[in-house]
Design a protein around this motif. Structure first.
Motif, mmCIF file in Angstrom:
data_model
loop_
_atom_site.group_PDB
_atom_site.id
_atom_site.type_symbol
_atom_site.label_atom_id
_atom_site.label_comp_id
_atom_site.label_asym_id
_atom_site.label_seq_id
_atom_site.Cartn_x
_atom_site.Cartn_y
_atom_site.Cartn_z
ATOM 1 N N PHE A 264 4.146 -39.573 32.703
ATOM 2 C CA PHE A 264 3.388 -40.813 32.585
ATOM 3 C C PHE A 264 4.280 -42.033 32.661
ATOM 4 O O PHE A 264 5.422 -42.015 32.210
ATOM 5 C CB PHE A 264 2.612 -40.819 31.254
ATOM 6 N N ALA A 265 3.738 -43.114 33.214
ATOM 7 C CA ALA A 265 4.480 -44.372 33.351
ATOM 8 C C ALA A 265 4.588 -45.066 31.996
ATOM 9 O O ALA A 265 3.633 -45.093 31.218
ATOM 10 C CB ALA A 265 3.762 -45.284 34.345
ATOM 11 N N GLU A 266 5.759 -45.637 31.744
ATOM 12 C CA GLU A 266 5.963 -46.418 30.521
ATOM 13 C C GLU A 266 5.225 -47.745 30.661
ATOM 14 O O GLU A 266 5.162 -48.315 31.755
ATOM 15 C CB GLU A 266 7.462 -46.664 30.324
ATOM 16 N N HIS B 122 -0.043 -40.099 40.290
ATOM 17 C CA HIS B 122 -1.189 -39.621 41.069
ATOM 18 C C HIS B 122 -2.537 -40.150 40.586
ATOM 19 O O HIS B 122 -3.561 -39.798 41.150
ATOM 20 C CB HIS B 122 -1.203 -38.091 41.062
ATOM 21 N N GLY B 123 -2.549 -40.946 39.532
ATOM 22 C CA GLY B 123 -3.815 -41.477 39.035
ATOM 23 C C GLY B 123 -3.790 -41.781 37.554
ATOM 24 O O GLY B 123 -2.767 -41.657 36.885
ATOM 25 N N LYS B 124 -4.957 -42.178 37.058
ATOM 26 C CA LYS B 124 -5.097 -42.578 35.657
ATOM 27 C C LYS B 124 -5.888 -41.518 34.907
ATOM 28 O O LYS B 124 -6.882 -40.994 35.409
ATOM 29 C CB LYS B 124 -5.839 -43.912 35.597
ATOM 30 N N LEU C 224 -9.311 -36.090 28.762
ATOM 31 C CA LEU C 224 -10.750 -36.255 28.969
ATOM 32 C C LEU C 224 -11.113 -36.327 30.444
ATOM 33 O O LEU C 224 -12.287 -36.404 30.798
ATOM 34 C CB LEU C 224 -11.240 -37.534 28.270
ATOM 35 N N THR C 225 -10.109 -36.300 31.302
ATOM 36 C CA THR C 225 -10.289 -36.460 32.745
ATOM 37 C C THR C 225 -10.354 -35.080 33.408
ATOM 38 O O THR C 225 -9.599 -34.185 33.035
ATOM 39 C CB THR C 225 -9.099 -37.261 33.328
ATOM 40 N N ASP C 226 -11.230 -34.919 34.384
ATOM 41 C CA ASP C 226 -11.281 -33.662 35.133
ATOM 42 C C ASP C 226 -9.982 -33.469 35.898
ATOM 43 O O ASP C 226 -9.600 -34.316 36.703
ATOM 44 C CB ASP C 226 -12.439 -33.663 36.144
ATOM 45 N N ASP C 227 -9.307 -32.362 35.654
ATOM 46 C CA ASP C 227 -8.108 -31.969 36.408
ATOM 47 C C ASP C 227 -7.208 -33.151 36.767
ATOM 48 O O ASP C 227 -7.099 -33.535 37.932
ATOM 49 C CB ASP C 227 -8.502 -31.205 37.664
ATOM 50 N N LEU C 228 -6.541 -33.700 35.769
ATOM 51 C CA LEU C 228 -5.602 -34.800 35.973
ATOM 52 C C LEU C 228 -4.345 -34.267 36.650
ATOM 53 O O LEU C 228 -3.690 -33.351 36.147
ATOM 54 C CB LEU C 228 -5.251 -35.451 34.637
ATOM 55 N N ILE C 229 -4.015 -34.833 37.803
ATOM 56 C CA ILE C 229 -2.829 -34.404 38.547
ATOM 57 C C ILE C 229 -1.606 -35.066 37.923
ATOM 58 O O ILE C 229 -1.482 -36.292 37.905
ATOM 59 C CB ILE C 229 -2.947 -34.771 40.039
ATOM 60 N N ALA D 179 2.745 -32.791 41.982
ATOM 61 C CA ALA D 179 2.169 -32.090 43.136
ATOM 62 C C ALA D 179 1.828 -30.640 42.794
ATOM 63 O O ALA D 179 0.972 -30.038 43.425
ATOM 64 C CB ALA D 179 3.140 -32.141 44.309
ATOM 65 N N SER D 180 2.488 -30.086 41.770
ATOM 66 C CA SER D 180 2.249 -28.680 41.433
ATOM 67 C C SER D 180 1.714 -28.457 40.017
ATOM 68 O O SER D 180 1.566 -27.315 39.592
ATOM 69 C CB SER D 180 3.546 -27.885 41.609
ATOM 70 N N LYS D 181 1.426 -29.527 39.274
ATOM 71 C CA LYS D 181 0.959 -29.363 37.893
ATOM 72 C C LYS D 181 -0.282 -30.212 37.633
ATOM 73 O O LYS D 181 -0.280 -31.413 37.892
ATOM 74 C CB LYS D 181 2.058 -29.734 36.898
ATOM 75 N N ILE D 182 -1.316 -29.547 37.118
ATOM 76 C CA ILE D 182 -2.591 -30.200 36.798
ATOM 77 C C ILE D 182 -2.876 -29.986 35.312
ATOM 78 O O ILE D 182 -2.688 -28.883 34.794
ATOM 79 C CB ILE D 182 -3.731 -29.617 37.649
ATOM 80 N N LEU D 183 -3.341 -31.033 34.635
ATOM 81 C CA LEU D 183 -3.777 -30.924 33.246
ATOM 82 C C LEU D 183 -5.302 -30.882 33.249
ATOM 83 O O LEU D 183 -5.951 -31.853 33.622
ATOM 84 C CB LEU D 183 -3.276 -32.121 32.424
#
Length: 178
Positions: free
Chosen positions: A98-100, A119-121, A139-144, A147-151
């Motif tokens: 995550f960005a500071e 890759h997004g918010k 709370l977000t659907d499949d947060l990227i 390139a190889s890891k999704i939460l």
């Protein structure tokens, strides 16, 4: 209709489904998102839904009401959050995804926050607020994250607080000027 905690609720681990479950009685069982490898050892014995769980339930339901989610989805969020708070293994911060941000917030339990990846918010609920880092529920659907890891939604991550900004409510408040 929102379900209300009661004295009959019981946490238990279901080895067949490899999930932490909450028995709500009346043949209703809530399956959390969390597998055995993510849980502390006490998760594998039946535990009552205690007074502290009930207090956290109502505290987090108040916060979840700020989301534009249906009541059943809010309950799903809150029960997963309580499971994390009580039974999830301790985590080390993974802030590098995550960005500071400046200024950042010092969150409280239940706070709704946003964090940005390249890759997004993502939107999160703070489950365990700390002075330097906090445990958050996605709370977000499949947060990227990379390139190889999704939460996934309801995925858990610990992040330094200097990555978090307060979530802006979608409900715009107007003040009457007289």
């Amino acid at each position: 209709m929102c379900i209300q905690p009661n004295d009959n609720w019981q946490w238990h681990y279901d080895a067949h489904d490899d999930r932490l479950m909450l028995d709500l009685s009346d043949h209703m069982i809530f399956a959390t998102e969390y597998k055995g490898r993510q849980l502390v050892p006490c998760s594998f014995t039946t535990q009552p839904f205690c007074v502290d769980d009930a207090a956290l339930y109502y505290q987090l339901m108040d916060k979840a009401a700020e989301l534009d989610w249906s009541t059943p989805h809010q309950v799903q969020l809150v029960l997963n959050a309580i499971a994390v708070s009580r039974f999830y293994k301790p985590l080390m911060p993974q802030s590098w995804f995550f960005a500071e941000v400046h200024p950042f917030i010092i969150p409280e339990t239940g706070a709704l926050v946003c964090m940005n990846t390249p890759h997004g918010k993502g939107e999160f609920m703070v489950i365990e607020a700390g002075e330097q880092a906090s445990v958050c529920l996605n709370l977000t659907d499949d947060l990227i994250l990379t390139a190889s890891k999704i939460l996934p939604r309801f995925g858990v991550i610990k992040v330094m607080n200097n990555r978090m900004i307060a979530r802006v409510s979608t409900q715009t408040q107007y003040r009457q000027v007289g």
